[in-house]
Motif scaffolding. Structure first.
Motif, short mmCIF file in Angstrom:
data_model
loop_
_atom_site.label_atom_id
_atom_site.label_comp_id
_atom_site.label_asym_id
_atom_site.label_seq_id
_atom_site.Cartn_x
_atom_site.Cartn_y
_atom_site.Cartn_z
N GLY A 1 -6.98 -2.32 0.01
CA GLY A 1 -6.30 -2.47 1.44
C GLY A 1 -6.16 -1.35 2.66
N ALA A 2 -5.67 -1.25 3.60
CA ALA A 2 -6.00 -0.71 4.57
C ALA A 2 -4.90 1.51 4.65
N VAL A 3 -5.11 1.98 5.08
CA VAL A 3 -4.59 3.44 5.28
C VAL A 3 -3.35 3.10 6.15
N ARG A 4 -2.11 3.56 5.66
CA ARG A 4 -0.98 3.56 6.25
C ARG A 4 -0.46 4.63 5.96
N GLY A 5 -0.24 5.90 7.13
CA GLY A 5 0.41 7.10 6.10
C GLY A 5 -0.54 7.67 5.38
N SER A 6 0.28 8.30 4.33
CA SER A 6 -1.25 9.31 3.50
C SER A 6 -2.17 8.76 3.01
N LEU A 7 -2.99 8.50 2.01
CA LEU A 7 -4.07 8.10 1.30
C LEU A 7 -3.69 7.66 -0.46
N VAL A 8 -3.02 8.55 -0.74
CA VAL A 8 -2.64 8.48 -2.46
C VAL A 8 -1.25 7.21 -1.70
N GLU A 9 -0.60 8.22 -1.46
CA GLU A 9 0.63 6.74 -1.02
C GLU A 9 0.26 5.33 -0.76
N LEU B 1 -10.55 11.25 7.84
CA LEU B 1 -10.14 9.40 7.40
C LEU B 1 -9.09 9.31 8.18
N GLN B 2 -9.61 7.63 8.60
CA GLN B 2 -9.29 7.55 9.99
C GLN B 2 -7.85 6.80 9.91
N LYS B 3 -7.05 6.27 10.77
CA LYS B 3 -5.63 5.16 10.99
C LYS B 3 -6.39 4.00 10.35
N ASN B 4 -5.85 2.62 9.28
CA ASN B 4 -6.06 1.66 8.72
C ASN B 4 -7.79 1.95 7.92
N ALA B 5 -7.73 2.93 7.88
CA ALA B 5 -8.86 2.79 6.97
C ALA B 5 -9.22 1.89 6.11
N PRO B 6 -10.33 1.35 5.96
CA PRO B 6 -9.82 0.03 5.02
C PRO B 6 -10.41 0.56 3.61
N GLU C 1 -13.63 4.09 2.83
CA GLU C 1 -13.84 4.84 4.95
C GLU C 1 -13.70 5.84 4.88
N ILE C 2 -15.07 6.86 5.02
CA ILE C 2 -14.70 8.51 5.77
C ILE C 2 -15.28 8.11 7.03
N GLY D 1 -15.94 6.82 8.82
CA GLY D 1 -16.51 5.71 9.89
C GLY D 1 -17.51 4.85 8.37
N GLU D 2 -17.57 5.34 8.08
CA GLU D 2 -18.64 5.00 6.63
C GLU D 2 -17.91 4.48 4.90
N ARG D 3 -18.79 3.46 4.78
CA ARG D 3 -18.42 2.72 3.46
C ARG D 3 -18.66 4.50 2.50
N VAL D 4 -17.81 4.62 1.35
CA VAL D 4 -18.14 5.30 0.25
C VAL D 4 -17.81 5.12 -0.78
N ALA D 5 -18.50 4.48 -1.96
CA ALA D 5 -18.15 4.05 -3.07
C ALA D 5 -18.36 4.27 -4.30
N ARG D 6 -17.31 4.52 -5.23
CA ARG D 6 -17.79 5.56 -6.63
C ARG D 6 -17.38 5.44 -7.28
N VAL D 7 -18.54 5.48 -8.57
CA VAL D 7 -18.15 4.35 -9.63
C VAL D 7 -17.89 5.44 -11.22
N PHE D 8 -17.36 5.00 -11.36
CA PHE D 8 -16.66 5.38 -13.30
C PHE D 8 -17.75 4.92 -13.96
N LYS D 9 -18.12 6.41 -14.79
CA LYS D 9 -18.55 6.34 -16.11
C LYS D 9 -17.78 7.28 -16.91
N SER D 10 -17.99 6.50 -18.07
CA SER D 10 -17.00 7.31 -19.38
C SER D 10 -18.09 8.01 -19.61
N LEU D 11 -17.02 9.15 -20.21
CA LEU D 11 -18.59 9.64 -21.19
C LEU D 11 -16.99 10.42 -22.53
N ASP D 12 -17.58 10.82 -23.54
CA ASP D 12 -17.10 11.45 -24.01
C ASP D 12 -15.66 11.80 -24.72
N GLU D 13 -14.88 12.44 -23.97
CA GLU D 13 -14.08 12.89 -22.87
C GLU D 13 -13.91 12.09 -21.75
#
Ligand SMILES: [Zn+2]
Length: 358
Positions: free
Chosen positions: A113-121, A150-155, A181-182, A184-196
């Motif tokens: 999607g693209a950011v419209r309004g707040s990121l979390v929403e 964070l720019q408007k319509n950031a993917p 996209e922060i 103008g740069e795409r930043v990706a994070r990958v989940f790693k499961s830990l004990d908790e």
């Protein structure tokens, strides 16, 4: 082929999966499905539910009724383990409680999607769930330059788990990958499961060695650790020995790791505060709280235990958590010690009502 929820021929059994609505409690749900006072007391009195188990608006629960046996069974699904807490009654006499293992089938979904309004929403709207959106935010928890970059319509793109039991959607699982996209740069994070819980990794920083979870659900940093800070007007040194997390008054504050309550109290600078002692010489401090849970000195607590609520008591102008980490008496920069993952029991209702743009 999916196993049907009801065995063929079990015509007397019906299964419903209603959603928790605002104002529901486990007590009121049991009442709704015919548990009388004694049955509720007996079933809940068995101490089956973990201390910090909560139900939130939108959660699904399962109601199984068997006409022939006049039995009603209600399942509340654990958000951390593959099991349900089952409360049952037979007619108006007996009742009980037990754990029921669930074999989830995990489906992995990617949404863009693209950011419209707040990121979390924007994320919540795309995915259809607030908790998943907050978990996405965790991945960028420590990127305090997001509001600027964070720019408007950031993917964005989010890959997450949906958990099914015999073909029925039950709840969301982990967010496996978060991309944004922060500046103008795409930043990706990958989940790693830990004990908790777990942690989000990127190519630059390995957060998995960090000892602590975040003390709050949603991070907006209003002031960083500045041990040599000059007072803005008077120019004398006024170090800022912690980090300030700006959150609405009443937002929950969690223990960042297991430990022992060293003390709680109130003074005119820190306001209402809690200090926790952990292993390896670490101590964590939580200041300016509006209220503190009933904690006793020496009490053992777990990671993610609720300590109290964000406030503005003591020397403070706007509600925030002043969070400090000390090791063997030395102040550390908290940002370098906390993982981009919050482990507390989240309260969706609170944030839905108070959601602000980010
Ligand atoms: Zn501060």
């Amino acid at each position: 082929m999916l196993t049907p929820l009801v065995a063929n021929g079990a015509k007397d059994t019906t299964i419903k999966q209603p959603k928790v609505v605002s104002g529901d409690t486990i007590y009121s749900i049991l009442k709704r499905y015919g548990f009388n006072d004694n049955q509720r007391k007996a079933a809940l009195g068995q101490g089956l539910l973990p201390k910090n188990f909560v139900i939130s608006t939108g959660d699904l629960y399962r109601v199984i009724t068997d006409k022939k046996d006049s039995k009603t069974e209600i399942h509340f699904f654990s958000k951390k383990k593959p099991l349900a807490y089952s409360f049952w009654r037979k007619g108006q006499q007996t009742s009980g409680a037990s754990k029921v293992p669930i074999k989830y089938e995990t489906r992995v979904v990617t949404a863009r999607g693209a950011v419209r309004g707040s990121l979390v929403e924007s994320i919540a709207k795309t995915v259809g769930d607030d908790l998943v959106a907050y978990r996405f935010m965790d991945a960028f928890l420590l990127d305090y330059n997001i509001p600027k970059g964070l720019q408007k319509n950031a993917p964005f793109s989010i890959t997450y788990e949906k958990l099914y039991d015999r073909g029925q959607f039950i709840r969301f699982g982990e967010v496996l990958r978060a991309e944004l996209e922060i500046s103008g740069e795409r930043v990706a994070r990958v989940f790693k499961s830990l004990d908790e819980g777990g942690v989000f990794l990127d190519t630059k920083t390995d957060f998995s060695d960090r000892p602590f979870y975040a003390p709050v659900d949603y991070i907006r940093i209003s002031s960083l650790f500045q041990p040599r800070r000059l007072h803005p007007i008077k120019k004398y040194r006024k170090p800022h020995n912690g980090v300030d997390f700006e959150l609405p008054e009443g937002a929950p504050i969690y223990a960042v790791a297991a430990g022992e309550v060293l003390r709680t109290g109130r003074n005119r600078f820190a306001g209402k505060f809690v200090v926790i002692r952990h292993t390896n010489g670490y101590e964590t401090f939580y200041d300016h709280m509006s209220s503190v849970e009933d904690l006793k000195s020496g009490e053992k607590i777990r990671a993610g235990s609720l300590l109290g609520q964000v406030g503005c008591t003591g020397h403070c102008t706007k509600p925030h958590l002043h969070f400090v980490i000390k090791r063997y008496g030395r102040y550390l920069n908290p940002i370098l010690f906390i993982r981009n993952y919050s482990y507390g029991q989240r309260n969706v209702v609170f944030f839905a009502k108070n959601s602000k743009s980010s």
